[in-house]
Design an enzyme around this catalytic site. Sequence first.
Site, short mmCIF file in Angstrom:
data_model
loop_
_atom_site.label_atom_id
_atom_site.label_comp_id
_atom_site.label_asym_id
_atom_site.label_seq_id
_atom_site.Cartn_x
_atom_site.Cartn_y
_atom_site.Cartn_z
N HIS A 26 38.45 28.43 43.37
CA HIS A 26 38.75 29.73 44.34
C HIS A 26 37.33 30.44 44.30
CE1 HIS A 26 38.00 32.94 41.35
NE2 HIS A 26 38.45 32.19 40.60
N CYS A 27 37.18 31.23 45.35
CA CYS A 27 35.91 32.13 45.49
C CYS A 27 36.65 33.43 45.68
CB CYS A 27 35.17 31.50 47.02
SG CYS A 27 36.53 31.76 48.26
N ALA A 28 35.57 34.40 46.34
CA ALA A 28 35.83 35.73 46.20
C ALA A 28 37.43 36.14 46.84
CB ALA A 28 35.08 36.51 47.06
N THR A 29 37.82 35.46 47.80
CA THR A 29 38.93 35.68 48.62
C THR A 29 40.00 34.64 48.65
OG1 THR A 29 37.97 35.18 50.64
CG2 THR A 29 37.90 37.56 49.95
N ARG A 30 39.67 33.35 48.49
CA ARG A 30 40.47 32.09 49.09
C ARG A 30 40.64 31.42 47.74
NH1 ARG A 30 37.17 30.15 54.24
NH2 ARG A 30 36.44 32.11 54.92
#
Length: 467
Positions: A26-30
């Site tokens: 995952h990243c910051a939003t996804r």
Amino acid sequence: MSVNSQIAKELIEAVGGESNISSVAHCATRLRIMVNDKEKINQEQVENIEKVKGAFYNSGQYQVIFGTGTVNKIFAEVVDQGVSESSRDEQKADVKKQGNLFQRIIRTFGDVFVPIIPVLVATGLFMGLRGLVMQETVLAFFGMAPEDISDNFLLFTEVLTDTAFVFLPALVAWSAFRVFGGSPVIGLVLGLMLVSPALPNAWAVAAGDAEPLMFFGVLPVLGYQGSVLPAFIAGLVGAKMEKWIRNKVPESLDLIVTPFLTLLIMISLALFVLGPVLHSVEEIILSATVAVLDWPLGIAGLLIGFSNQIIVITGVHHVFNMMEIGLLESLGFNPYNAIITASVAAQGGAALAVGLKTKSKKLKALALPSSLSAFLGITEPAIFGVNLRYGKPFIMGLIGGGVGGFFASIMNLQGTGMSITVIPGTLLYLNEQLFLYILVNLIAIGVAFSLTWVFGYSDLDKVKENK
């Protein structure tokens, strides 16, 4: 079972089950899911899961938008239910094997430049704050005038605003070595050599205050302060060179010989061959960019503001990072930022119209937070979760972005930095431009909102979608 645990279970099922998931990160939003067979993904089922703000397949990954904070919790639940976890770097290695040559090149640009953007953002904010505190009206509020500012304070502000650009080649070469498999510290030193105080300063040479060193009577050599392309290519070639040398040198001599030969060969190549050629190419690219941005009657702002979010969908927008860095280094300001801000704000305006107009509680709960996310500079939830899903809101957002970009060009807005837009972007215009910057955002939002409200969305569209 908790809500997040149930969401994770439904998501795993909707993407084809655990057997269809290679890994998850995952990243910051996804949430980024590597799937074995994308044909097994049930897109409609995924989009109907609670807290999902949108989902799409891009660059070899199935990306599900949950938003900041939520994505971390869903990720933990997915891993707890037996899905294999991988780091973003491991996923990047898998992704690099996918896509055509152009897509892989663009991803590489992103991998090199994205890690250094935060310090350039900070530099832009320092420039904006300096512009604010140096305004006569602000100083007058404290009973001061510009001549009352001490030289030491001005020197301190120069340290904050100039350092990242003075040593920009070192940052670029470091990141390029990291991406292309070399030793980052060697890349860092190579980049520092390109701006060594022993070389004539590039800015001083350009101003006529210094002369290049002449080698062999015909070859001018100078520093590469602020240059991007020479450092990028030197980093690419240098990383490959280091790996080649390391494979040829006995292990007992590797620690001494490999960095010695790599730096010796690469600084010679960079100063005498790559630097002069690539610096000329860089100047041509920059001149062409400035020429386009200078098109009369706001044409450039109209076209860029309209098309930018289309480019974002393709995932190749990171290629413009190098261009923005070049604008800031060469001009001292960034006319591209305000145009992009208009395109981002407009997508938020379109999503806001959908959220306020719809009677669907689920869509309202999706669209309104997505519009806020866009106003904070992140458009993916608005684009993939709302506007693209219903089609016309996205088009109205493009039109709003074009109109806002047109006014940004007409008003000649000049940001002090890059990569932050809309509300956070106000920090780049803390001077006489602040009112005009806010006006451009309001125009973009207003046009997109109005068009979406009148022509772009009806709850009948949602009824058709659910049939």
